[in-house]
Motif scaffolding. Structure first.
Motif: not given
Length: 384
Positions: A35-46
């Motif tokens: 999330i921090v590096t921008g690889a995945l949006p927060p909601r998608v990552a979770v």
């Protein structure tokens, strides 16, 4: 008079509640760096982490066997002991989650069960050799190993891609991070969900529903997998922020290296049946990624605070577990279990109500992650 079946149902419900808190407490282990590096949006990552935790829970039962029969003598365990142990672990989990400290859910659970067992049957009821070999030694070595692997991996990826321009390198590693983060989530499910499976199996053995040494039934595996997945989806925001930006300013190559190291260590430990702390592993990997990148800022002051939290987790959860057992036993029988269950529910509601603060909503956390201003490091931070 409350029957044993009702008490067993309360214990199982409490164990699944712990599994839920484990999910939201440990979401950051898998997804913070992505999330921090921008690889995945927060909601998608979770959401992805939740699904893969669910899948991972079905892949192995070695750690569940360790919890059910490798740490305490099952014939000394009663439903009251299991309930008291869960109380100690959940209260510690809620406290550290509220404070945003990535402590170990695994060690909270083990500490709670061991403390309650000692309060009920003395120190002889604890299998100390199993506790040292399967819990304490892996706890000491796993973050060091993960950190070393992540440091070496980070050094190599920067060295091997030093002639690649910054833009393509960042985009390429962000794509690679999606795969490495997914592997960490899958590994987390194989290790952490099993701990609750083991505790529920221990409760079933204590109730006489299963014989000593029995494996976790299918319904136990399924319910634990669903509980940890739901918790992962609903509540990892506080600890994600602490892991993702508190220790090291992460770039995409570091994120991929740290996640790959975490996944490798967790999966190897699961295969051996070690009840590992995935939080320890993830933190060690993130620190290692900072050490491996020339000029990176490593916030050792924050790392020291995390280590302090780790060191007190086992004894703190054990103390609360023992206290919960003495309270329940003092009240007596099934009524004691019901009382500590009610106290636990009220405490959980109180923690949840206290956590409803605008600073930790998904939208505000997302804004913090994507902001362009990086806070100035404290004076005791060290540039490597």
């Amino acid at each position: 008079m409350i029957g044993n079946d009702v008490v067993l149902a309360l214990v199982v419900a409490t164990a699944l509640g712990f599994d839920f808190t484990n999910g939201f407490h440990d979401t950051g282990n898998a997804m913070a760096t992505s999330i921090v590096t921008g690889a995945l949006p927060p909601r998608v990552a979770v959401a992805v982490s939740a699904v893969l935790n669910l899948v991972g829970a079905f892949l192995s039962t070695a750690v569940a066997a360790t919890i059910a029969g490798g740490l305490v003598e099952s014939h000394d365990v009663t439903l009251t002991v299991v309930m008291a142990g869960l109380t100690g672990s959940i209260l510690w989990n809620l406290t550290t989650w509220f404070l945003g400290i990535p402590s170990s859910s695994s060690h909270a659970l083990i500490g709670g069960v061991v403390g309650a067992t000692m309060a009920a049957a003395g120190t002889s009821a604890v299998k100390w050799q199993g506790l040292v070999a399967k819990v304490i030694v892996p706890a000491a070595l796993s973050p060091v190993i993960a950190g070393a692997v992540a440091a070496l991996g980070t050094h190599l990826v920067y060295r091997l891609t030093r002639d690649v321009s910054e833009g393509p390198r960042r985009r390429g590693f962000r794509t690679g991070q999606i795969g490495s983060a997914c592997m960490v989530s899958l590994a987390h499910g194989t290790n952490d969900a099993q701990k609750t499976m083991g505790v529920i199996t221990l409760a079933l053995i204590a109730n006489g529903t299963l014989h000593a040494g029995a494996k976790s039934p299918s319904w136990v595996i399924t319910s634990c997998a669903m509980a940890i997945a739901l918790g992962t989806y609903l509540g990892g925001w506080r600890v994600i922020r602490a892991l993702g930006k508190g220790l090291v300013e992460i770039e995409a190559p570091q994120g991929m290296a740290s996640e790959s190291a975490s996944a490798a260590v967790i999966l190897a430990s699961t295969d051996f049946g070690y009840s590992l702390s995935t939080t320890h592993v993830a933190t060690g990997s993130i620190l290692g990624s900072g050490v491996g990148k020339k000029g990176a800022v490593v916030r050792w002051r924050i790392a020291r605070r995390m280590v302090a939290a780790w060191l007190i987790t086992l004894p703190a959860a054990a103390g609360v577990g023992a206290l919960a057992y003495w309270v329940a036993n003092g009240i007596g029988g099934s009524a004691g279990v019901v009382v500590i269950f009610i106290v636990l529910v009220l405490a959980s509601v109180a923690f949840y109500a206290a956590s409803r603060h605008p600073a930790v909503t998904p939208e505000n956390v997302n804004a913090a992650w994507t902001g362009s201003v990086v806070p100035r490091p404290p004076t005791d931070e060290v540039s490597r």
